[in-house]
Design an enzyme around this catalytic site. Structure first.
Site, short mmCIF file in Angstrom:
data_model
loop_
_atom_site.label_atom_id
_atom_site.label_comp_id
_atom_site.label_asym_id
_atom_site.label_seq_id
_atom_site.Cartn_x
_atom_site.Cartn_y
_atom_site.Cartn_z
N ARG A 238 35.03 34.19 42.71
CA ARG A 238 34.86 35.52 43.26
C ARG A 238 36.15 36.32 43.09
O ARG A 238 37.26 35.78 43.29
CB ARG A 238 34.54 35.44 44.76
CG ARG A 238 33.10 34.97 45.06
CD ARG A 238 32.07 36.02 44.72
NE ARG A 238 30.72 35.67 45.13
CZ ARG A 238 29.86 35.01 44.38
NH1 ARG A 238 30.24 34.56 43.18
NH2 ARG A 238 28.63 34.75 44.81
N GLU A 267 32.85 45.09 41.36
CA GLU A 267 31.94 44.85 40.24
C GLU A 267 30.80 45.87 40.30
O GLU A 267 30.28 46.16 41.37
CB GLU A 267 31.37 43.43 40.31
CG GLU A 267 32.42 42.35 40.15
CD GLU A 267 31.85 40.94 40.19
OE1 GLU A 267 30.62 40.79 40.29
OE2 GLU A 267 32.64 40.00 40.13
N HIS A 286 30.62 38.85 35.09
CA HIS A 286 30.01 37.98 36.09
C HIS A 286 28.74 37.32 35.54
O HIS A 286 27.63 37.52 36.04
CB HIS A 286 29.71 38.75 37.37
CG HIS A 286 29.51 37.86 38.56
ND1 HIS A 286 29.81 38.23 39.85
CD2 HIS A 286 29.03 36.60 38.66
CE1 HIS A 286 29.52 37.24 40.69
NE2 HIS A 286 29.04 36.24 40.00
#
Ligand code: 8YV
Length: 320
Positions: A238, A267, A286
């Protein structure tokens, strides 16, 4: 069997949707999409079950869902859920550990390789027609095989990365874990160390720890400074675990050789972020678990969790 109201807040594969619709009435509304946000909050008061991912289900959202019994996350990470608020309401939170372990470890080890060997930078050189001479020392990368890999966070994914490193690339593995951990099959390949020692001894540091209030921004200026000069840093967990300004400073000073990042504090990564175009950074959007096979398996597991809880049964994997 009473049909319940289920709100899907991130799209699911058709076969998985059909599985849920066979038992319950389903509304689909992704609040991260402007055009669907109003529909999400309009459906929330009726929702008895939520299923999806990548949206903050906090106390304010839960306050608008008085009938909610279960949140089934299509993820292993649950840092975007207010666990205290869920527990206080007695709402079951489920997640999807296990099914994404190997795929996510593949992504992380891909970043170890691509960052160390400057793959994106050199592939771009070819694509842009700039391969006009033999590649010289100024464009060489650095070996991965045989280098010491330090893994911060030694859960399922960290251990899967360790297997790739030790068994596939002959890498000595060091690991740090905040709590005691069982690592079947890795005892002779991986050594547990305190974090400072791991950072000082690792040629490549991989971050796979979960994001909690205790680990938030754990990789700060002091920890980057504690890493070996010329080390490579990879984050597959993360973005909230990393002080991104400190990371940029460590890269710009040359203290860190390169970074491979699949996750970011914000993000999608903002266009103005220096990490997006930094020459020493390999940035991915991601995609840790983002394969057809694994995302389908995650969605199927999340649906099974949801259906079981709404039937009054125990889910396959409960997070809170
Ligand atoms: C997905 C993830 O990005 O499982 C996690 O915690 O970060 C990823 O698998 C995401 O949750 C989409 O489902």
């Amino acid at each position: 069997m009473t049909r319940r109201q289920v709100l899907v807040f991130r799209e699911l594969p058709p076969g998985v949707m059909a599985r849920i619709e066979a038992e319950h009435d389903v509304t689909v509304a992704n609040p991260r999409m402007a055009a669907q946000r109003e529909a999400f909050f309009a459906a929330l008061p009726r929702a008895e079950g939520l299923i999806g991912s990548s949206f903050a289900i906090d106390a304010a959202v839960l306050a608008q869902a008085p009938r909610l019994q279960v949140v089934s996350s299509v993820s292993v990470g649950v840092d975007n859920y207010d666990l205290a608020a869920l527990r206080q309401r007695g709402i079951v939170l489920c997640h999807t550990p296990g099914v994404l372990t190997e795929t996510t470890a593949d992504t992380i080890f891909t970043l170890v390789l691509t960052a160390s060997r400057r793959v994106v930078e050199l592939a771009t050189l070819v694509r842009e027609g700039r391969w006009t001479r033999n590649i010289g020392e100024d464009l060489f990368g650095w070996d991965v095989h045989g280098k010491t890999l330090g893994i911060v966070g030694f859960g399922r994914i960290g251990q899967a990365v360790a297997r790739r490193a030790a068994l596939g690339f002959g890498m000595p593995v060091l690991f740090h874990n905040r709590s005691p951990v069982q690592a079947p099959g890795l005892q002779q390949h991986a050594l547990q160390l305190p974090l400072p020692a791991l950072l000082a001894q690792s040629d490549i540091v991989v971050l796979t720890a979960p994001l909690t209030e205790a680990t938030r921004q754990m990789m700060d200026a002091s920890r980057f400074a504690a890493m070996k000069p010329g080390a490579v840093f990879v984050n597959g967990s993360r973005g909230g675990l990393v002080d991104e300004a400190a990371l940029l400073a460590a890269l710009d000073s040359g203290h860190l050789r390169a970074a491979g990042l699949d996750v970011f504090a914000t993000e999608p990564l903002p266009l103005e972020s220096p990490l997006r175009t930094h020459p020493r950074v390999t940035a991915l959007p991601h995609i840790g678990s983002a394969t057809h096979e694994t995302r389908h398996a995650m969605a199927a597991m999340a649906a099974e969790n949801l259906l079981r809880v709404l039937r009054g049964e125990a889910p396959l994997a409960r997070a809170a």
